[in-house]
Every structure is written in structure tokens, then in C-alpha cells.
Motif scaffolding. Structure first.
Motif, mmCIF file in Angstrom:
data_model
loop_
_atom_site.group_PDB
_atom_site.id
_atom_site.type_symbol
_atom_site.label_atom_id
_atom_site.label_comp_id
_atom_site.label_asym_id
_atom_site.label_seq_id
_atom_site.Cartn_x
_atom_site.Cartn_y
_atom_site.Cartn_z
ATOM 1 N N THR A 4 0.849 -1.209 0.000
ATOM 2 C CA THR A 4 0.000 0.000 0.000
ATOM 3 C C THR A 4 0.878 1.250 0.000
ATOM 4 O O THR A 4 2.057 1.179 0.374
ATOM 5 C CB THR A 4 -0.863 0.078 1.286
ATOM 6 N N PRO A 5 0.281 2.421 -0.361
ATOM 7 C CA PRO A 5 1.022 3.676 -0.155
ATOM 8 C C PRO A 5 1.309 3.843 1.333
ATOM 9 O O PRO A 5 0.530 3.365 2.172
ATOM 10 C CB PRO A 5 0.046 4.758 -0.644
ATOM 11 N N TYR A 6 2.405 4.478 1.673
ATOM 12 C CA TYR A 6 2.739 4.654 3.090
ATOM 13 C C TYR A 6 1.841 5.726 3.693
ATOM 14 O O TYR A 6 1.309 6.580 2.987
ATOM 15 C CB TYR A 6 4.211 5.019 3.252
ATOM 16 N N ASN A 7 1.700 5.633 5.022
ATOM 17 C CA ASN A 7 0.932 6.640 5.747
ATOM 18 C C ASN A 7 1.938 7.513 6.501
ATOM 19 O O ASN A 7 2.710 6.993 7.313
ATOM 20 C CB ASN A 7 0.002 5.895 6.718
ATOM 21 N N PRO A 8 1.953 8.851 6.251
ATOM 22 C CA PRO A 8 2.959 9.701 6.911
ATOM 23 C C PRO A 8 2.939 9.568 8.437
ATOM 24 O O PRO A 8 3.960 9.769 9.095
ATOM 25 C CB PRO A 8 2.583 11.126 6.473
ATOM 26 N N SER A 9 1.795 9.153 9.012
ATOM 27 C CA SER A 9 1.766 9.012 10.476
ATOM 28 C C SER A 9 2.591 7.804 10.940
ATOM 29 O O SER A 9 2.862 7.646 12.135
ATOM 30 C CB SER A 9 0.329 8.905 10.982
ATOM 31 N N ASP A 10 3.011 6.945 10.002
ATOM 32 C CA ASP A 10 3.858 5.788 10.352
ATOM 33 C C ASP A 10 5.353 6.099 10.241
ATOM 34 O O ASP A 10 6.186 5.182 10.260
ATOM 35 C CB ASP A 10 3.552 4.594 9.430
ATOM 36 N N ILE A 11 5.710 7.388 10.129
ATOM 37 C CA ILE A 11 7.112 7.724 9.853
ATOM 38 C C ILE A 11 8.067 7.175 10.914
ATOM 39 O O ILE A 11 9.169 6.726 10.577
ATOM 40 C CB ILE A 11 7.323 9.251 9.635
ATOM 41 N N ALA A 12 7.665 7.162 12.192
ATOM 42 C CA ALA A 12 8.599 6.677 13.225
ATOM 43 C C ALA A 12 8.918 5.189 12.994
ATOM 44 O O ALA A 12 10.085 4.774 13.064
ATOM 45 C CB ALA A 12 8.011 6.888 14.614
ATOM 46 N N GLU A 13 7.883 4.393 12.685
ATOM 47 C CA GLU A 13 8.090 2.947 12.445
ATOM 48 C C GLU A 13 8.924 2.728 11.174
ATOM 49 O O GLU A 13 9.825 1.879 11.137
ATOM 50 C CB GLU A 13 6.712 2.267 12.315
ATOM 51 N N ILE A 14 8.639 3.538 10.155
ATOM 52 C CA ILE A 14 9.369 3.381 8.877
ATOM 53 C C ILE A 14 10.836 3.776 9.066
ATOM 54 O O ILE A 14 11.750 3.092 8.588
ATOM 55 C CB ILE A 14 8.676 4.213 7.773
ATOM 56 N N LYS A 15 11.071 4.873 9.780
ATOM 57 C CA LYS A 15 12.463 5.300 10.022
ATOM 58 C C LYS A 15 13.229 4.193 10.753
ATOM 59 O O LYS A 15 14.359 3.857 10.380
ATOM 60 C CB LYS A 15 12.465 6.604 10.842
#
Ligand SMILES: CC(C)(COP(=O)(O)OP(=O)(O)OC[C@H]1O[C@@H](n2cnc3c(N)ncnc32)[C@H](O)[C@@H]1OP(=O)(O)O)[C@@H](O)C(=O)NCCC(=O)NCCS
Length: 178
Positions: A4-15
Motif C-alpha cells: 500500500t502507499p505509506y501513511n505519513p503518520s507511520d514515519i517513526a516505524e518506517i524510520k
């Protein structure tokens, strides 16, 4: 597994995913550089200039990829694929190639014509990239590893030479990343 497209609110998990994966493969300092690069991309790039996607399994993000805009004098719609990571325990099972192909298809549907990347040709040739010389397309900065400069036309044609310089988004405006 879902792409799926990423959700900007997931930035901490993605980082964290990028820090951990690149620390495992290239060492901790590279992990932090790539984690911070992803954070800068997500927080600084204009919406139209960044696409990001995630692979999710059991509600956990196990992979992520970003594409950021590259600009040329001729206004071609072009993006840079970087970075991409699959959590270490899930590597080598085809997830990386599926995530890259999912992203490339999404970009093609949005009218993107060219995608570039800078990495290992042995891996990226599996997902449609081929080596390009800087005579054909200039990279935004001097390349430490010119063999890793790769591109593909999403229309399937050969990449035509483009004269003049190329430009990347601010997060990549750092000669040390090239
Ligand atoms: C590179 C990466 C995204 C590939 O994802 P993956 O899910 O492991 O890859 P896949 O299972 O889809 O593809 C595996 C194939 O790619 C090759 N491959 C995997 N990682 C590779 C790497 N770092 N370099 C070269 N080849 C690689 C494998 O040899 C394998 O080839 P084979 O099927 O012929 O044996 C993942 O391994 C990763 O996150 N690595 C650490 C971070 C990184 O190097 N990112 C890319 C640079 S931005």
C-alpha cells in the motif's frame, strides 16, 4: 502480505525499519544516515515530489520504498528510487522485488516516464533497470560508483539521452550520498 502507499503518520516505524535494516547490512552509521534521509524525505518533500509504499504483514511494516522527483530541463516526469529496505528476517523471499514492482506500476499509472536508481546492478537488473552512462543522463552529483547509475523507461522504450543537468529533492542534495 499487503502492498500500500505509506501513511505519513507511520514515519517513526518506517524510520526505525530503515535504521535497523541498513545497520544490519552496512553498519550502524549507514543505518542512521539512511534513517535520517527517509525522515527528511517524508518531512521536507512536497506531496507531488514523493511516493512511498510499504509491505505489511500481520499489521507490521516489513518493507518500505521511496521514490522522489528528479527534474531535467526537458520536463520529463522522472523519479529516483531510493531507498528501499526489507526487514532482515524477511529478505531473500521475493518481497523486495514485489515491492519495487508494485511501486513502479503505481508510478506508471500516474504518468511517470523514467525511473532512476543508484545501487547494485546485480539486484536492480532483476526489476527492469539497466546501466546508464552519465553521457546519456547526468546524475545530480559526481558518482563514487558510476557502475551503479541505473535507469528504466516505464513505457518500455530505450532511454533517450537528455542534455543538461539533473536535480533531486533537498534530502538528496548531499554529495556524500552519491
Ligand atoms: C536489497 C533488498 C531490498 C532486496 O529485497 P529482498 O526481499 O531481500 O530481495 P528479493 O528476495 O526480492 O530478491 C532476492 C534476489 O536479489 C538478490 N539480492 C538481495 N539483496 C541483494 C543485495 N543487497 N545486493 C545484491 N543482490 C541482492 C539476491 O541474490 C536474490 O537473487 P536470487 O533470487 O537470484 O538469488 C533487501 O535485501 C534489503 O533491504 N537489503 C538491505 C538494504 C539494502 O541494501 N537496500 C538496497 C539499497 S537502497
Amino acid at each position: 502480505m499487503k502492498f500500500t502507499p505509506y501513511n505519513p503518520s507511520d514515519i517513526a516505524e518506517i524510520k526505525q525499519l530503515f535504521i535497523k535494516t541498513f545497520s544490519d547490512s552496512e553498519g550502524q552509521s549507514e543505518g542512521l544516515i539512511i534513517g535520517n534521509l527517509v525522515f527528511d524525505l517524508v518531512t521536507q518533500a512536497d506531496g507531488d515530489d514523493l511516493y512511498g509504499f510499504v509491505a505489511t504483514e500481520n499489521q507490521h511494516i516489513i518493507g518500505s520504498i521511496f521514490f522522489s522527483r528528479m527534474t531535467f530541463e526537458n520536463k520529463v516526469e522522472a523519479f529516483l528510487l531510493s531507498p528501499v529496505a526489507i526487514v532482515t528476517s524477511c529478505q531473500g523471499k521475493g518481497v523486495g522485488q514485489k515491492l519495487i514492482n508494485f511501486g513502479l506500476n503505481a508510478l506508471k499509472e500516474r504518468g511517470v516516464e523514467l525511473v532512476f536508481t543508484y545501487g547494485d546492478p546485480n539486484f536492480y537488473t532483476k526489476v527492469g533497470f539497466s546501466h546508464i552512462t552519465e553521457k546519456v543522463i547526468k546524475a545530480p552529483f559526481k558518482l563514487t560508483y558510476p557502475e551503479g547509475w541505473l535507469g528504466q523507461s516505464l513505457g518500455g522504450d530505450e532511454i533517450e539521452p537528455i542534455t543538461g543537468n539533473s536535480h533531486c529533492v533537498d534530502a538528496f542534495n548531499n554529495p556524500e550520498l552519491w
